[in-house]
Design a protein around this motif. Sequence first.
Motif, short mmCIF file in Angstrom:
data_model
loop_
_atom_site.label_atom_id
_atom_site.label_comp_id
_atom_site.label_asym_id
_atom_site.label_seq_id
_atom_site.Cartn_x
_atom_site.Cartn_y
_atom_site.Cartn_z
N GLY A 146 0.82 -1.21 0.00
CA GLY A 146 0.00 0.00 0.00
C GLY A 146 0.86 1.26 0.00
O GLY A 146 0.55 2.24 -0.68
N GLY A 147 1.96 1.24 0.76
CA GLY A 147 2.87 2.37 0.80
C GLY A 147 3.55 2.60 -0.55
O GLY A 147 3.68 3.75 -1.01
N LEU A 148 3.98 1.53 -1.19
CA LEU A 148 4.62 1.66 -2.51
C LEU A 148 3.65 2.21 -3.55
O LEU A 148 4.02 3.04 -4.39
CB LEU A 148 5.16 0.29 -2.95
CG LEU A 148 6.31 -0.29 -2.12
CD1 LEU A 148 6.64 -1.70 -2.58
CD2 LEU A 148 7.55 0.60 -2.23
N ILE A 149 2.41 1.73 -3.51
CA ILE A 149 1.40 2.21 -4.46
C ILE A 149 1.10 3.68 -4.24
O ILE A 149 1.07 4.49 -5.17
CB ILE A 149 0.12 1.36 -4.35
CG1 ILE A 149 0.37 -0.07 -4.87
CG2 ILE A 149 -1.02 2.01 -5.15
CD1 ILE A 149 -0.78 -1.03 -4.59
N SER A 150 0.87 4.05 -2.98
CA SER A 150 0.48 5.44 -2.67
C SER A 150 1.60 6.41 -2.99
O SER A 150 1.35 7.50 -3.53
CB SER A 150 0.07 5.56 -1.20
OG SER A 150 1.14 5.19 -0.35
N ILE A 151 2.84 6.04 -2.72
CA ILE A 151 3.93 6.98 -2.99
C ILE A 151 4.19 7.10 -4.49
O ILE A 151 4.60 8.15 -4.99
CB ILE A 151 5.21 6.55 -2.24
CG1 ILE A 151 6.12 7.77 -2.06
CG2 ILE A 151 5.95 5.43 -2.96
CD1 ILE A 151 7.25 7.54 -1.08
N SER A 152 3.91 6.03 -5.24
CA SER A 152 4.04 6.09 -6.70
C SER A 152 2.99 7.05 -7.29
O SER A 152 3.29 7.85 -8.19
CB SER A 152 3.87 4.70 -7.31
OG SER A 152 4.87 3.82 -6.83
N ILE A 153 1.77 6.95 -6.77
CA ILE A 153 0.71 7.84 -7.25
C ILE A 153 1.01 9.29 -6.89
O ILE A 153 0.83 10.21 -7.72
CB ILE A 153 -0.65 7.41 -6.66
CG1 ILE A 153 -1.05 6.02 -7.23
CG2 ILE A 153 -1.74 8.44 -6.96
CD1 ILE A 153 -2.28 5.43 -6.60
N MET A 154 1.52 9.50 -5.68
CA MET A 154 1.85 10.87 -5.26
C MET A 154 2.98 11.45 -6.11
O MET A 154 2.98 12.64 -6.44
CB MET A 154 2.26 10.89 -3.78
CG MET A 154 1.09 10.71 -2.82
SD MET A 154 -0.20 11.97 -3.04
CE MET A 154 0.71 13.47 -2.75
N PHE A 155 3.92 10.61 -6.50
CA PHE A 155 5.02 11.06 -7.35
C PHE A 155 4.47 11.58 -8.69
O PHE A 155 4.87 12.65 -9.17
CB PHE A 155 6.00 9.91 -7.58
CG PHE A 155 7.11 10.24 -8.53
CD1 PHE A 155 8.18 11.02 -8.13
CD2 PHE A 155 7.09 9.76 -9.84
CE1 PHE A 155 9.21 11.33 -9.02
CE2 PHE A 155 8.11 10.06 -10.73
CZ PHE A 155 9.17 10.84 -10.32
#
Length: 576
Positions: A146-155
């Motif tokens: 979930g952290g990897l997905i959310s930080i990718s979207i935020m990027f």
Amino acid sequence: MKERLQRKYALSNEGVNDLIKGIISSALLNLSVMLTMMVSFTFLKQYVDEFLGNVSEVHFLLIHFIAIIIAIIILMYFAARNDCRKCFTKVYDESARSRIFLAEKLKTLPLSYFGKKDIADLSATMLSDAATYELMFANSAPKIYGGLISISIMFILLLNFDYRLTISLFWALPVTFLLFILSKKRMSKLNKETFDMKRSILGDFQEGLDLVQEIKAYNREKYFINKLNKKFDQDMKLKMKLELIPGTILNISFSILRLGMITMTVYGAYLIINNEVDLFTYLLFLIISGMVFNPITKAFSDMAIVLYLESAVERVREIKEMPSQGGRTEFRPNNYDIVFKNVNFSYEDGVNVLKDVSFTAKQGEITALVGPSGGGKTTVAKLSARFWDIQGGKITIGDVDISEIEPERLLEKFSIVFQDVMLFNSSVMENIRLGREGATDKEVRRAARLANCDEFVENLAEGYDTLIGENGAKLSGGERQRISIARALLKDAPIILLDESTSSLDAENESKIQASISELIKDKTVLIIAHRMRTVIGADKIVVIKDGKVVESGNSKELIELDGVFANMYKMQIEN
């Protein structure tokens, strides 16, 4: 992706579905906080622009802003609720499914698997390793992905605001990932060593409890304690490394991530001074920089936990992926003749235990397997019941290849008395009833009487209801063996395997039980393994096995006249 997760963590279909839902919920929960901030600043920027330009559009923007905030709050609510339900409730269902699946799987594995595995290790896998799902999926895996997905979207979203500030903020992330990847192999190795040491200590404890009589009898208490203390010291050193190395890597990783925040702050200030970025965008990045790395920081912390737990998951996956002994559930042979045709078998690759073994054990006859110790007699008997699968040749019962029959269905046709008797910590009655589920007390007592159990049961405090202790600790070897024979008599199957079934009995009791067994074996296929010549001398057929080969076959008279291996064994016992 789904299949990869399922195999990586040895999950059921339901488990991997719940994990994916948990990952999505975790990602949405992370995004909802940051998206609220982004929407707020975007609205504020537009509000100021419109206020300075066209006041009539302010109310329209305000309505949109309120609608978006409400939508985000609803999203946060359902994401948090779903995250809790999936990650903290459903995980226990997967833990239960895993234990049940493992228990069912173990029933289908060949005995060769159990011969290679330590019982303490298997017990730990069933109990503690299966429980790792509760820790991994309630606290770790969903947060990592979930952290990897959310930080990718935020990027991606932040790139739309200003790619220069985004890169100055996120440059530290790939460096941190590289550091983690480079250290992963070392951490995985250390985790495995720690798990192996834990298993070794548990195995030594169990061995010590099983052999406490021998340890005391030979004054080996000091040796046993010193051996354990050395392993405790090694375990302590491994655990110190396990705390130190991941902790150091995590602290370095967090420091590198903070450098990203510093570089973004300094570079953003430079851009403002040169009028290359507006104040609202800079403030947005300042606030987001304090939040965007929270999910990834938690993810890195959880990665260390997941790497530690991967050794446990690997053990669970090993059992789940082991080839099972399958086959048809219908078994209706023409007769119960057991035929070995050029059978080859080995416990380990390249080391043959049986070589081109061929013989027939006919229904209605007693076939005795004799020969020097270690020649393969017990192996032959157990192969006939498909305790293992052979590497070459064929074994048939009533012209049916046993490799095509499900082991449980095949074993319904066997009554077996092993040399090493195993009993449960239950009553005499229940230990005998193990031979046939649902047998009445009257039927159990009849089988016990035929096995000459009455003699010692009458002297027990509560008779047939007496608890006999773990593995029959309250009984003698001969009494335990008689209970095992009573089980076989109660089952009354068409094929009977007797592996040194009377080896713990005196001559008087052996004669009585032999008479009872003679009633049991009428019209049945009987395989007897024995070293006492008086036990096998009356067999219809004697198969002599030496060094994994059939060297002689015939009745006792024929083999004595042959003056070979059997004759030599017979003469040695007669002379002694």
